[in-house]
Write an enzyme that holds these catalytic residues in place. Sequence first.
Site, PDB file in Angstrom:
ATOM      1  N   CYS A 196     -14.950  38.840 -38.495  1.00 34.44           N
ATOM      2  CA  CYS A 196     -15.645  37.719 -37.410  1.00 34.44           C
ATOM      3  C   CYS A 196     -16.953  37.988 -37.397  1.00 34.44           C
ATOM      4  N   CYS A 216     -15.041  27.331 -39.478  1.00 30.63           N
ATOM      5  CA  CYS A 216     -14.995  28.907 -39.551  1.00 30.63           C
ATOM      6  C   CYS A 216     -15.753  29.100 -41.127  1.00 30.63           C
ATOM      7  N   CYS A 263     -11.558  24.509 -34.755  1.00 37.10           N
ATOM      8  CA  CYS A 263     -12.090  26.065 -34.862  1.00 37.10           C
ATOM      9  C   CYS A 263     -11.658  26.757 -36.200  1.00 37.10           C
ATOM     10  N   CYS A 279     -15.106  24.363 -30.022  1.00 30.82           N
ATOM     11  CA  CYS A 279     -14.147  23.854 -29.642  1.00 30.82           C
ATOM     12  C   CYS A 279     -14.268  22.840 -28.544  1.00 30.82           C
ATOM     13  N   ASP A 301       8.152  30.645 -37.521  1.00 26.44           N
ATOM     14  CA  ASP A 301       7.704  30.161 -36.360  1.00 26.44           C
ATOM     15  C   ASP A 301       8.730  30.398 -34.982  1.00 26.44           C
ATOM     16  N   CYS A 329     -16.294  29.129 -33.774  1.00 29.20           N
ATOM     17  CA  CYS A 329     -15.314  28.511 -33.333  1.00 29.20           C
ATOM     18  C   CYS A 329     -15.245  28.286 -31.842  1.00 29.20           C
ATOM     19  N   CYS A 331      -5.141  19.993 -34.103  1.00 27.80           N
ATOM     20  CA  CYS A 331      -6.462  19.971 -34.100  1.00 27.80           C
ATOM     21  C   CYS A 331      -6.989  21.104 -35.245  1.00 27.80           C
ATOM     22  N   CYS A 342     -20.211  36.369 -35.499  1.00 23.96           N
ATOM     23  CA  CYS A 342     -19.860  34.931 -35.265  1.00 23.96           C
ATOM     24  C   CYS A 342     -19.403  34.405 -34.190  1.00 23.96           C
TER      25      CYS A 342
HETATM   26  C1  B12 Z   1       3.039  28.868 -29.702  1.00 28.51           C
HETATM   27  C2  B12 Z   1       2.102  28.578 -30.983  1.00 28.51           C
HETATM   28  C3  B12 Z   1       1.020  27.624 -30.776  1.00 28.51           C
HETATM   29  C4  B12 Z   1       0.458  27.210 -29.410  1.00 28.51           C
HETATM   30  C5  B12 Z   1      -0.570  28.442 -28.966  1.00 28.51           C
HETATM   31  C6  B12 Z   1      -1.514  28.997 -29.895  1.00 28.51           C
HETATM   32  C7  B12 Z   1      -1.729  30.504 -29.750  1.00 28.51           C
HETATM   33  N1  B12 Z   1      -3.151  30.694 -30.172  1.00 28.51           N
HETATM   34  O1  B12 Z   1      -1.189  31.241 -29.043  1.00 28.51           O
HETATM   35  C8  B12 Z   1      -0.351  26.095 -29.989  1.00 28.51           C
HETATM   36  C9  B12 Z   1       0.555  24.779 -29.744  1.00 28.51           C
HETATM   37  C10 B12 Z   1      -1.618  25.719 -29.238  1.00 28.51           C
HETATM   38  C11 B12 Z   1      -0.586  26.327 -31.411  1.00 28.51           C
HETATM   39  C12 B12 Z   1      -1.603  25.883 -32.272  1.00 28.51           C
HETATM   40  C13 B12 Z   1      -1.829  26.002 -33.677  1.00 28.51           C
HETATM   41  N2  B12 Z   1      -0.853  26.680 -34.338  1.00 28.51           N
HETATM   42 CO1  B12 Z   1       0.580  27.581 -33.712  1.00 28.51          CO
HETATM   43  N3  B12 Z   1       2.150  28.865 -33.267  1.00 28.51           N
HETATM   44  C14 B12 Z   1       2.539  29.300 -31.985  1.00 28.51           C
HETATM   45  C15 B12 Z   1       3.705  30.340 -32.189  1.00 28.51           C
HETATM   46  C16 B12 Z   1       5.009  29.602 -32.223  1.00 28.51           C
HETATM   47  C17 B12 Z   1       3.561  31.469 -31.170  1.00 28.51           C
HETATM   48  C18 B12 Z   1       2.285  31.936 -30.944  1.00 28.51           C
HETATM   49  C19 B12 Z   1       2.430  33.007 -29.884  1.00 28.51           C
HETATM   50  O2  B12 Z   1       3.178  33.799 -29.664  1.00 28.51           O
HETATM   51  N4  B12 Z   1       0.988  32.940 -29.007  1.00 28.51           N
HETATM   52  C20 B12 Z   1       1.142  33.871 -28.094  1.00 28.51           C
HETATM   53  C21 B12 Z   1      -0.243  34.346 -28.037  1.00 28.51           C
HETATM   54  C22 B12 Z   1      -0.692  35.347 -26.867  1.00 28.51           C
HETATM   55  O3  B12 Z   1      -0.525  34.854 -29.298  1.00 28.51           O
HETATM   56  P1  B12 Z   1      -1.854  34.821 -30.165  1.00 28.51           P
HETATM   57  O4  B12 Z   1      -2.409  33.852 -29.589  1.00 28.51           O
HETATM   58  O5  B12 Z   1      -1.198  34.860 -31.470  1.00 28.51           O
HETATM   59  O6  B12 Z   1      -2.538  36.117 -29.691  1.00 28.51           O
HETATM   60  C23 B12 Z   1      -2.423  37.389 -29.976  1.00 28.51           C
HETATM   61  C24 B12 Z   1      -3.874  37.789 -30.513  1.00 28.51           C
HETATM   62  O7  B12 Z   1      -4.927  36.778 -30.278  1.00 28.51           O
HETATM   63  C25 B12 Z   1      -3.817  39.052 -29.793  1.00 28.51           C
HETATM   64  N5  B12 Z   1      -5.357  39.690 -29.818  1.00 28.51           N
HETATM   65  C26 B12 Z   1      -5.494  40.105 -30.963  1.00 28.51           C
HETATM   66  N6  B12 Z   1      -6.947  40.859 -30.715  1.00 28.51           N
HETATM   67  C27 B12 Z   1      -7.305  40.582 -29.529  1.00 28.51           C
HETATM   68  C28 B12 Z   1      -8.176  41.011 -28.491  1.00 28.51           C
HETATM   69  C29 B12 Z   1      -8.535  40.705 -27.453  1.00 28.51           C
HETATM   70  C30 B12 Z   1      -9.381  41.506 -26.492  1.00 28.51           C
HETATM   71  C31 B12 Z   1      -7.157  39.925 -26.794  1.00 28.51           C
HETATM   72  C32 B12 Z   1      -7.523  39.716 -25.411  1.00 28.51           C
HETATM   73  C33 B12 Z   1      -6.206  39.636 -27.551  1.00 28.51           C
HETATM   74  C34 B12 Z   1      -5.856  40.121 -28.718  1.00 28.51           C
HETATM   75  O8  B12 Z   1      -3.261  38.806 -28.482  1.00 28.51           O
HETATM   76  C35 B12 Z   1      -2.181  37.993 -28.745  1.00 28.51           C
HETATM   77  C36 B12 Z   1      -0.802  38.579 -28.818  1.00 28.51           C
HETATM   78  O9  B12 Z   1      -0.713  39.722 -27.860  1.00 28.51           O
HETATM   79  C37 B12 Z   1       3.272  30.941 -33.459  1.00 28.51           C
HETATM   80  C38 B12 Z   1       4.655  31.323 -34.654  1.00 28.51           C
HETATM   81  C39 B12 Z   1       4.922  32.673 -34.286  1.00 28.51           C
HETATM   82  N7  B12 Z   1       6.092  32.646 -33.788  1.00 28.51           N
HETATM   83  O10 B12 Z   1       4.264  33.588 -33.711  1.00 28.51           O
HETATM   84  C40 B12 Z   1       2.757  29.625 -34.147  1.00 28.51           C
HETATM   85  C41 B12 Z   1       1.323  29.886 -35.411  1.00 28.51           C
HETATM   86  C42 B12 Z   1       0.540  30.996 -34.715  1.00 28.51           C
HETATM   87  N8  B12 Z   1       0.671  28.686 -35.384  1.00 28.51           N
HETATM   88  C43 B12 Z   1       0.032  28.188 -36.505  1.00 28.51           C
HETATM   89  C44 B12 Z   1      -0.439  27.231 -36.795  1.00 28.51           C
HETATM   90  C45 B12 Z   1      -0.931  26.801 -38.460  1.00 28.51           C
HETATM   91  C46 B12 Z   1      -1.290  26.635 -35.665  1.00 28.51           C
HETATM   92  C47 B12 Z   1      -2.349  25.587 -35.684  1.00 28.51           C
HETATM   93  C48 B12 Z   1      -3.478  25.792 -36.749  1.00 28.51           C
HETATM   94  C49 B12 Z   1      -1.814  23.973 -35.776  1.00 28.51           C
HETATM   95  C50 B12 Z   1      -2.721  23.010 -35.875  1.00 28.51           C
HETATM   96  N9  B12 Z   1      -3.418  22.472 -36.630  1.00 28.51           N
HETATM   97  O11 B12 Z   1      -2.872  22.082 -34.579  1.00 28.51           O
HETATM   98  C51 B12 Z   1      -3.052  25.494 -34.082  1.00 28.51           C
HETATM   99  C52 B12 Z   1      -4.017  26.690 -34.482  1.00 28.51           C
HETATM  100  C53 B12 Z   1      -4.687  26.728 -32.977  1.00 28.51           C
HETATM  101  C54 B12 Z   1      -5.180  28.097 -32.633  1.00 28.51           C
HETATM  102  N10 B12 Z   1      -6.483  28.332 -32.613  1.00 28.51           N
HETATM  103  O12 B12 Z   1      -4.459  29.022 -32.507  1.00 28.51           O
HETATM  104  C55 B12 Z   1       0.572  29.348 -37.395  1.00 28.51           C
HETATM  105  C56 B12 Z   1      -0.774  30.128 -37.649  1.00 28.51           C
HETATM  106  C57 B12 Z   1      -1.359  30.526 -39.035  1.00 28.51           C
HETATM  107  C58 B12 Z   1      -2.673  31.406 -39.185  1.00 28.51           C
HETATM  108  N11 B12 Z   1      -3.224  31.264 -40.122  1.00 28.51           N
HETATM  109  O13 B12 Z   1      -2.737  32.024 -38.124  1.00 28.51           O
HETATM  110  C59 B12 Z   1       1.650  30.203 -36.707  1.00 28.51           C
HETATM  111  C60 B12 Z   1       1.746  31.696 -37.163  1.00 28.51           C
HETATM  112  C61 B12 Z   1       3.123  29.234 -37.299  1.00 28.51           C
HETATM  113  C62 B12 Z   1       3.469  29.801 -38.753  1.00 28.51           C
HETATM  114  N12 B12 Z   1       4.644  30.405 -38.810  1.00 28.51           N
HETATM  115  O14 B12 Z   1       2.611  29.710 -39.634  1.00 28.51           O
HETATM  116  N13 B12 Z   1       0.231  27.263 -31.926  1.00 28.51           N
HETATM  117  S1  SF4 Z   2     -15.447  30.912 -36.644  1.00 27.07           S
HETATM  118 FE1  SF4 Z   2     -14.249  32.256 -37.919  1.00 27.07          FE
HETATM  119  S2  SF4 Z   2     -15.398  33.957 -38.620  1.00 27.07           S
HETATM  120 FE2  SF4 Z   2     -16.579  32.790 -36.794  1.00 27.07          FE
HETATM  121  S3  SF4 Z   2     -15.668  33.793 -34.983  1.00 27.07           S
HETATM  122 FE3  SF4 Z   2     -14.569  32.155 -35.220  1.00 27.07          FE
HETATM  123  S4  SF4 Z   2     -12.785  32.963 -36.464  1.00 27.07           S
HETATM  124 FE4  SF4 Z   2     -14.316  34.523 -36.759  1.00 27.07          FE
HETATM  125  S1  SF4 Z   3      -7.215  23.883 -32.158  1.00 17.48           S
HETATM  126 FE1  SF4 Z   3      -8.982  22.787 -31.438  1.00 17.48          FE
HETATM  127  S2  SF4 Z   3      -8.753  22.478 -29.156  1.00 17.48           S
HETATM  128 FE2  SF4 Z   3      -7.600  24.233 -29.997  1.00 17.48          FE
HETATM  129  S3  SF4 Z   3      -8.752  26.052 -29.901  1.00 17.48           S
HETATM  130 FE3  SF4 Z   3      -9.170  25.267 -31.856  1.00 17.48          FE
HETATM  131  S4  SF4 Z   3     -10.706  23.777 -31.546  1.00 17.48           S
HETATM  132 FE4  SF4 Z   3     -10.132  24.291 -29.680  1.00 17.48          FE
END
Ligand code: B12
Ligand code: SF4
Ligand code: SF4
Length: 359
Positions: free
Chosen positions: A200, A260, A256, A210, A146, A206, A253, A203
């Site tokens: 995916c 899945c 999503c 949300c 993390d 998610c 939460c 589908c």
């Molecule tokens: C900040 C953070 C959060 C934030 C922001 C989440 C987010 N999606 O960015 C918040 C607080 C919301 C959060 C929530 C959760 N988190 Co969190 N979080 C982090 C953290 C510390 C950084 C993530 C980050 O850099 N985000 C920035 C964005 C830009 O990155 P990203 O969403 O990963 O997006 C990339 C891809 O989507 C990509 N991308 C790929 N394909 C494509 C295509 C297109 C067209 C586009 C536009 C983008 C794109 O672009 C982005 C990168 O540039 C990581 C640990 C780490 N150091 O990585 C844990 C991490 C991602 N979290 C984790 C977890 C478990 C969660 C939760 C499930 C916890 C919970 N139950 O509440 C939720 C899941 C919510 C969700 N749907 O993501 C795990 C994920 C495990 C997994 N299976 O993926 C991590 C890896 C922690 C760990 N060490 O295990 N988290």
């Molecule tokens: S619900 Fe799961 S399989 Fe469907 S679009 Fe979302 S991440 Fe992909």
């Molecule tokens: S964790 Fe909950 S609020 Fe966040 S993107 Fe997923 S469904 Fe939406």
Amino acid sequence: MASKISDLKAIVKRAAEAAGFDLAGIAPASDAAELKYFPEWIAAGHAGEMKYLEARDDRGDLKRSSLARVAPWARSVVVCAINYNTENPYSTQVRDAERGWISRYAWSQDDYHEAVLRRLKQVEAALRQAVPAEQHPALTTRSYVDTGPIVERIFAKYAGVGWIGKNTCIIHQKIGSWLFLGVILTSLELTPDVPAQDRCGTCTRCIEACPTDAILAPYQLDANRCISYLTIEKRGSIPEELRAGMGRHVFGCDICQDVCPWNRKAPATSAPEFTAREGLVNPAVDWLAKMSVEEFRETFRGSPIRRTKRSGLRRNAVIAMGNSGNRQFLPVLEALVPDEDETVADSARWSMERLRKLL
Ligand code: B12
Ligand code: SF4
Ligand code: SF4
């Protein structure tokens, strides 16, 4: 005897398995195509108050947008993943609006950062031990769960651990997405794995499920709208327009991921640290809202729930009461209106108003 460099990949994978990881792979340290989205995401303000994601180097470039900036010595990234799923229902299966919901990852006995890092250190030690000192006198390794300046999910994809789903989570075809990730950066040039293929397809479950429309488009999440961010990371009052969408979520939460299809048959973990603590699956919201400083400290010792602090947890529980539709909570809320914590008091007023409107 020290191993040949060509054996290292196999050694790392065996060490990861021995340490209790379900998955492990190697990604190159070079910049992946998806990293270009990171600066766009930051520029759009999607990180909300998580300022640490915006850390910049001396040149003003975002540290997380390239490993070359923060770890120029790194050549490979070992990504390990561990399943934290337990045999408990999904939030989408439990319809009890009078009780709160803590997300699956936070029911654990231990904080996952420590449980995963402990295991990761074993893998790091095995790697270091296996490298012939004469071949790599300047061997460098760093383990992170993390907290490293790295977008872990991108490297998990390139290490073949799982694909990035439209909900932005890493998903593995057999295990699903209830995975914690850990990464080891290393100066060793290890043979990379094959990147995971996106499964995916068409589908969009998610995105549709949300409740706060936080997934703006496939793979794009606005943290400001995500319940996980609002309940864990956001300090102070939660924007009023998002409170109703939070439903009964008091910490994190899972919606999503619950919807899945790849999590339909997700296996349960064998890691003892992730056993659910007594009382945390579907907890009573009034219990959480009334929690004293001592009870909070005792109940959540070593738990990831400490991150939102007592104030955040009580605020969330109060909002969940407002969303419950149960007017029996009115006296509890009334007692919280004069609370010394202004955020709790403000949330209590909002929840009372919401319940009264139900008449
Ligand atoms: C900040 C953070 C959060 C934030 C922001 C989440 C987010 N999606 O960015 C918040 C607080 C919301 C959060 C929530 C959760 N988190 Co969190 N979080 C982090 C953290 C510390 C950084 C993530 C980050 O850099 N985000 C920035 C964005 C830009 O990155 P990203 O969403 O990963 O997006 C990339 C891809 O989507 C990509 N991308 C790929 N394909 C494509 C295509 C297109 C067209 C586009 C536009 C983008 C794109 O672009 C982005 C990168 O540039 C990581 C640990 C780490 N150091 O990585 C844990 C991490 C991602 N979290 C984790 C977890 C478990 C969660 C939760 C499930 C916890 C919970 N139950 O509440 C939720 C899941 C919510 C969700 N749907 O993501 C795990 C994920 C495990 C997994 N299976 O993926 C991590 C890896 C922690 C760990 N060490 O295990 N988290
Ligand atoms: S619900 Fe799961 S399989 Fe469907 S679009 Fe979302 S991440 Fe992909
Ligand atoms: S964790 Fe909950 S609020 Fe966040 S993107 Fe997923 S469904 Fe939406």
